[in-house]
Enzyme design. Structure first.
Site, mmCIF file in Angstrom:
data_model
loop_
_atom_site.group_PDB
_atom_site.id
_atom_site.type_symbol
_atom_site.label_atom_id
_atom_site.label_comp_id
_atom_site.label_asym_id
_atom_site.label_seq_id
_atom_site.Cartn_x
_atom_site.Cartn_y
_atom_site.Cartn_z
ATOM 1 N N ARG A 191 0.829 -1.212 0.000
ATOM 2 C CA ARG A 191 0.000 0.000 0.000
ATOM 3 C C ARG A 191 0.866 1.264 0.000
ATOM 4 O O ARG A 191 0.496 2.282 -0.598
ATOM 5 C CB ARG A 191 -0.964 0.016 1.182
ATOM 6 C CG ARG A 191 -0.300 0.088 2.553
ATOM 7 C CD ARG A 191 -1.283 0.406 3.650
ATOM 8 N NE ARG A 191 -0.645 0.376 4.968
ATOM 9 C CZ ARG A 191 -1.176 0.892 6.067
ATOM 10 N NH1 ARG A 191 -2.360 1.478 6.026
ATOM 11 N NH2 ARG A 191 -0.546 0.822 7.224
ATOM 12 N N SER B 160 -5.313 5.587 4.969
ATOM 13 C CA SER B 160 -4.920 4.188 5.124
ATOM 14 C C SER B 160 -4.446 3.557 3.821
ATOM 15 O O SER B 160 -3.561 2.693 3.824
ATOM 16 C CB SER B 160 -6.087 3.369 5.685
ATOM 17 O OG SER B 160 -6.415 3.797 6.995
ATOM 18 N N GLU C 58 -19.390 3.739 -1.221
ATOM 19 C CA GLU C 58 -18.603 3.023 -2.221
ATOM 20 C C GLU C 58 -19.290 2.939 -3.585
ATOM 21 O O GLU C 58 -18.616 2.908 -4.618
ATOM 22 C CB GLU C 58 -18.261 1.616 -1.707
ATOM 23 C CG GLU C 58 -17.229 1.587 -0.588
ATOM 24 C CD GLU C 58 -17.803 1.885 0.796
ATOM 25 O OE1 GLU C 58 -19.051 2.057 0.894
ATOM 26 O OE2 GLU C 58 -17.041 1.948 1.774
ATOM 27 N N HIS D 221 -5.490 -3.733 2.421
ATOM 28 C CA HIS D 221 -5.948 -4.448 3.612
ATOM 29 C C HIS D 221 -6.599 -5.790 3.243
ATOM 30 O O HIS D 221 -7.718 -6.098 3.650
ATOM 31 C CB HIS D 221 -6.880 -3.581 4.450
ATOM 32 C CG HIS D 221 -6.208 -2.405 5.080
ATOM 33 N ND1 HIS D 221 -5.666 -1.379 4.321
ATOM 34 C CD2 HIS D 221 -5.963 -2.097 6.379
ATOM 35 C CE1 HIS D 221 -5.124 -0.481 5.120
ATOM 36 N NE2 HIS D 221 -5.282 -0.892 6.369
ATOM 37 N N ASP E 58 -7.398 -5.803 13.116
ATOM 38 C CA ASP E 58 -8.707 -5.288 12.693
ATOM 39 C C ASP E 58 -9.774 -6.382 12.672
ATOM 40 O O ASP E 58 -10.970 -6.083 12.666
ATOM 41 C CB ASP E 58 -8.617 -4.644 11.304
ATOM 42 C CG ASP E 58 -7.907 -3.303 11.349
ATOM 43 O OD1 ASP E 58 -7.538 -2.869 12.451
ATOM 44 O OD2 ASP E 58 -7.721 -2.696 10.283
#
Length: 309
Positions: free
Chosen positions: A6, A33, A54, A105, A113
């Site tokens: 990322r 993030s 989204e 992620h 998480d």
């Protein structure tokens, strides 16, 4: 050296934006993030934060693409693949629109998480869609090449990235090409075909196996769709048995894609190593890899049983 894919995405997107004013970036309130925030800070006029919406993320990106821009949309994989699926299917894929979907992620190495954020089904979801290219880089170096390269590709792309830091295992000088895999280590007893983080785990396992007299070939299959059919057949012919490794469900992912090819073109025994029909859970990345049998020690044990060694 270890670096999160990322992070490589954010840095490369920024450089790409400096070179090409047709690049735009959009995020569903997670740009910090996904690291798209680097682009946002330098090019606020070419960045849109849709908020936690989204479907709007994909819809707005489609509008940009139809006007000649190259939109890179980013969010967590658990959100960007499921919540706007209809928009991805009908806007991006049905119309073959030039949208780059960057999902971070992924896998159990998201860690603390927990299971709701550890996306383990995204490859299956995305590779089932006509016109969609599905990519999963082995490390930060390959991520940089992909982020640059897909800007030149006209059509929808799904780029699967991670939060955890990966070892760099690919050659900076080796060009990336959609639809091509790469042999990183040769061997004649079995072929380990990995994607993402599992490429480095495959290399670790191959080193251990070599100490026990088992020579394993390691293939980086970072292009999952289209997949390198010729390379898979070559490996099947030369090593006889194939093991696939992915930080994803064993259903519908890399292993399924490999089996689809070999069952039609050169059938050989295939062992799929991944998450066995379970959700993720909270924990430290290394602990979770061990829990789900994705650490190098577990891989070695499974390979030995599979090949009868």
């Amino acid at each position: 050296m270890e670096k999160a894919t990322r992070d490589a995405f954010g840095e490369t997107l920024l450089e790409l934006g400096r070179k090409n004013d047709k690049i735009v970036a959009l995020s569903a309130d997670l740009q910090d993030s996904t690291k798209a925030i680097l682009f946002q800070k330098e090019f606020p006029e070419r960045f849109i934060n849709t908020g936690i919406a989204e479907q709007d993320l994909i819809g707005i990106a489609a509008g940009y693409a139809l006007e000649g821009f190259i939109p890179y949309v980013s969010s967590f994989a658990s959100f960007i693949t499921t919540r706007p699926f209809d928009m991805i299917r009908m806007l991006a894929c049905y119309n073959n629109i030039n949208i780059k979907i960057v999902a971070t992620h992924t896998g159990v190495t998201v860690g603390e998480d927990g299971g709701s954020a550890q996306m383990l089904e995204d490859i299956a979801i995305m590779r089932a869609l006509p016109n969609m290219v599905v990519l999963c880089p082995a490390d930060a170096v390959e991520t940089q090449k992909m982020v640059d390269g897909i800007a030149e590709y006209n059509g929808p792309v799904y780029l699967r990235l991670a939060r955890a830091k990966y070892p760099v295992v690919t050659d900076e000088e080796k060009a990336f090409e959609i639809g091509k895999g790469q042999i990183l280590r040769d061997g004649g007893d079995v072929t380990l075909v990995g994607t993402g983080l599992m490429v480095s785990k495959a290399l670790e396992a191959a080193e251990i196996l070599a100490g026990e007299g088992i020579e394993a070939r390691v293939v980086n299959m970072s292009s999952i769709k289209p997949i390198d059919r010729d390379l898979l057949v070559k490996c099947a012919k030369e090593t006889g048995k194939i093991v696939t490794l992915e930080e994803h469900q064993v259903i519908g992912g890399l292993g399924g894609a490999v089996c689809e090819v070999l069952s039609q073109e050169y059938p050989v025994p295939v062992k799929i190593i991944g998450v066995e029909n379970r959700f993720g859970q909270s924990g430290k990345p290394d602990e979770l890899l061990e829990e789900y049998g994705l650490d190098s020690k577990s891989i070695v044990g499974k390979v030995k049983v599979f090949i009868g060694g």
